[in-house]
Write an enzyme that holds these catalytic residues in place. Structure first.
Site, PDB file in Angstrom:
ATOM      1  N   ARG A 142       0.822  -1.215   0.000  1.00  0.00           N
ATOM      2  CA  ARG A 142       0.000   0.000   0.000  1.00  0.00           C
ATOM      3  C   ARG A 142       0.856   1.265   0.000  1.00  0.00           C
ATOM      4  O   ARG A 142       0.581   2.192  -0.769  1.00  0.00           O
ATOM      5  CB  ARG A 142      -0.946   0.003   1.197  1.00  0.00           C
ATOM      6  CG  ARG A 142      -2.018  -1.094   1.102  1.00  0.00           C
ATOM      7  CD  ARG A 142      -2.848  -1.180   2.353  1.00  0.00           C
ATOM      8  NE  ARG A 142      -1.963  -1.484   3.477  1.00  0.00           N
ATOM      9  CZ  ARG A 142      -2.255  -1.230   4.748  1.00  0.00           C
ATOM     10  NH1 ARG A 142      -3.398  -0.665   5.070  1.00  0.00           N
ATOM     11  NH2 ARG A 142      -1.413  -1.550   5.701  1.00  0.00           N
TER      12      ARG A 142
ATOM     13  N   ASN B 140      -6.033  -2.923   2.155  1.00  0.00           N
ATOM     14  CA  ASN B 140      -5.994  -4.372   2.314  1.00  0.00           C
ATOM     15  C   ASN B 140      -7.416  -4.885   2.408  1.00  0.00           C
ATOM     16  O   ASN B 140      -8.302  -4.202   2.930  1.00  0.00           O
ATOM     17  CB  ASN B 140      -5.257  -4.765   3.599  1.00  0.00           C
ATOM     18  CG  ASN B 140      -3.762  -4.604   3.497  1.00  0.00           C
ATOM     19  OD1 ASN B 140      -3.198  -4.547   2.409  1.00  0.00           O
ATOM     20  ND2 ASN B 140      -3.101  -4.513   4.633  1.00  0.00           N
TER      21      ASN B 140
END
Length: 97
Positions: free
Chosen positions: A18, A36
């Site tokens: 990320r 996520n």
């Protein structure tokens, strides 16, 4: 202006996917978000100029060095009515880790 919604599976959590995705998006001028998912995947939306978004989608197929990408599902979507601004890391949806 194009928008792509991607789901990336494999070893993609706990490997700075990320953070690196956000850095790549900002570097290429792409707006959107990444998070996520409870099942171990990473979900992202990329919105911007076609070439820049294509670069982010291409990057998602490999991810950061520690990632092991197994599959990338890509869906084309209509750009948001109100253009996305910036790129954010969102929390995992409820019910997830």
């Amino acid at each position: 202006m194009v928008r792509k919604h991607v789901i990336v599976s494999g070893r993609v959590q706990g490997v700075f996917f990320r953070d690196t995705c956000r850095s790549q998006a900002l570097e290429h001028g792409v707006s959107g978000w990444v998070r996520n998912l409870p099942g171990g995947e990473v979900e992202a939306v990329f919105e911007g100029e076609e070439g820049a978004v294509a670069q982010l989608v291409g990057w998602a197929h490999t991810g950061p060095p520690a990632a092991e990408v197994r599959d990338v599902e890509v869906r084309e979507e209509a750009p948001a009515r109100e253009r996305l601004s910036g790129f954010e890391v969102r929390p995992t949806p409820r019910g997830g880790a």
